[in-house]
Write an enzyme that holds these catalytic residues in place. Structure first.
Site, mmCIF file in Angstrom:
data_model
loop_
_atom_site.group_PDB
_atom_site.id
_atom_site.type_symbol
_atom_site.label_atom_id
_atom_site.label_comp_id
_atom_site.label_asym_id
_atom_site.label_seq_id
_atom_site.Cartn_x
_atom_site.Cartn_y
_atom_site.Cartn_z
ATOM 1 N N HIS A 1 -2.684 4.795 9.395
ATOM 2 C CA HIS A 1 -1.350 5.300 9.735
ATOM 3 C C HIS A 1 -1.483 6.593 10.532
ATOM 4 O O HIS A 1 -1.045 7.648 10.089
ATOM 5 C CB HIS A 1 -0.532 5.533 8.475
ATOM 6 N N HIS B 1 0.796 -1.243 0.000
ATOM 7 C CA HIS B 1 0.000 0.000 0.000
ATOM 8 C C HIS B 1 0.828 1.292 0.000
ATOM 9 O O HIS B 1 0.323 2.352 0.386
ATOM 10 C CB HIS B 1 -0.973 -0.006 1.188
ATOM 11 N N HIS C 1 9.952 -3.745 4.687
ATOM 12 C CA HIS C 1 10.378 -2.338 4.660
ATOM 13 C C HIS C 1 10.588 -1.809 6.062
ATOM 14 O O HIS C 1 9.990 -2.288 7.019
ATOM 15 C CB HIS C 1 9.440 -1.433 3.862
ATOM 16 N N GLU D 1 3.456 -5.331 8.887
ATOM 17 C CA GLU D 1 2.186 -5.192 8.153
ATOM 18 C C GLU D 1 1.765 -6.518 7.516
ATOM 19 O O GLU D 1 0.584 -6.732 7.236
ATOM 20 C CB GLU D 1 2.312 -4.109 7.067
HETATM 21 C C1 DHB Z 1 6.078 3.769 2.803
HETATM 22 C C2 DHB Z 1 5.529 2.514 3.020
HETATM 23 C C3 DHB Z 1 4.447 2.363 3.880
HETATM 24 O O1 DHB Z 1 3.871 1.150 4.195
HETATM 25 C C4 DHB Z 1 3.862 3.472 4.476
HETATM 26 O O2 DHB Z 1 2.759 3.289 5.223
HETATM 27 C C5 DHB Z 1 4.415 4.738 4.282
HETATM 28 C C6 DHB Z 1 5.531 4.884 3.438
HETATM 29 C C7 DHB Z 1 7.237 3.948 1.880
HETATM 30 O O3 DHB Z 1 7.832 2.972 1.412
HETATM 31 O O4 DHB Z 1 7.568 5.109 1.581
HETATM 32 FE FE FE Z 2 2.207 1.298 5.734
#
Ligand code: DHB
Ligand code: FE
Length: 284
Positions: free
Chosen positions: A59, A12, A193, A240
């Site tokens: 978020h 997302h 991530h 996540e």
């Molecule tokens: C990014 C990824 C995310 O899951 C998020 O909520 C906000 C930013 C990113 O990779 O920039």
């Molecule tokens: Fe996210």
């Protein structure tokens, strides 16, 4: 009776939403990412459900850090877009399905999951980016959506095992709804991530691909992954991925992988995407 016709896993990343909204999808950086969703939009047009139960995380957009429900179901008629960062995306208002949402809430709470009921909220990129990837840029979203929020923002998030069991409870809830509705369950977020600290930028393609494999063939093994292993191997925001286990729990037994896409990077994130259908039973 309502039934679950497919499950979708989809990252997302907010920059994907910005690329769509600002007309940048043909830029070389984005082409390979969006190419992997072309099949998905065709498949969706041929397999459109009536309702999507969309498992995602807020978020700190609707739920401020003052109040963070572990599991929350959106029972409202409508959910407007909102976001931090780039601001509210220019996407249609999400139409809910209050009747099915109330039924799922009652059934899942009866099955001993303590859901928070949300009668008014806005939805951020966690929900709207997967919608754009699967439906493009229509004037109105072609399906009703029940937003189902999971806390993966502040420690402690629910375990993968709890999320997998919740998916099974959602399936029982859907299958006990008397109207004939085709329902998809989506698990969003991920894959590896980390947005903060010394390991910011961490991507672990080996972990992600093993996760994609096992989500199809052996989700029970994924349900045993403890929180700290997500943190170590998939980065702080890799947690996540427990939301994908809600989707997979809702599909229950064996599944058929209809489509798989994995691309690194989109912003700071490894993007993963699966379309899964139950291997027995009708999907139309
Ligand atoms: C990014 C990824 C995310 O899951 C998020 O909520 C906000 C930013 C990113 O990779 O920039
Ligand atoms: Fe996210």
């Amino acid at each position: 009776m309502a039934r679950i016709t497919a499950g979708i896993a989809c990252s997302h990343v907010p920059a994907i939403g910005a690329a769509i909204d600002l007309g940048k999808t043909a830029e070389p950086y984005w082409v390979p990412l969006f190419k992997g969703f072309e099949f998905s939009r065709q498949w969706m047009a041929a397999n459109q459900p009536d309702v999507v139960i969309l498992v995602y995380n807020d978020h700190a957009t609707s739920f401020s850090l003052d109040c963070i429900p572990t599991f929350a179901i959106g029972c409202a008629e409508q959910f407007a877009p909102a976001d931090e960062g780039w601001g509210a995306r220019p996407v249609p208002v999400v139409q809910g399905h209050a009747e099915l949402a109330s039924h799922v809430a009652a059934s899942v709470i009866e099955q001993d999951f303590d859901l928070t009921l949300i009668n008014r909220m806005e939805v951020d990129h966690g929900l709207t980016v997967p919608m754009s990837l699967m439906f493009g840029q229509p004037q109105a979203w072609p399906v009703r959506v029940i937003p189902f929020a999971v806390n993966v923002v502040q420690y402690p998030p629910p375990s993968g095992a709890r999320c997998f069991a919740l998916g099974k409870a959602i399936r029982r809830a859907v299958e006990s709804f008397p109207a004939h509705l085709r329902v998809q369950v989506w698990g969003t977020g991920g894959m590896s991530h980390q947005l903060q600290g010394p390991r910011a930028g961490l991507i672990n393609s080996q972990f992600d691909n093993a996760f994609l494999d096992a989500l199809v063939t052996d989700p029970e093994s994924l349900a045993r992954i403890p929180r700290d292993r997500y943190l170590r191997e998939a980065g702080s925001e890799g947690i996540e991925l427990v939301m994908w286990l809600v989707m997979r729990g809702a599909l229950d037994g064996a599944v058929r992988q209809v489509h798989r896409h994995y691309h690194v990077p989109a912003s700071n994130t490894a993007v993963g995407h699966l379309i899964l259908e139950p291997s027995s039973g009708e999907t139309k």
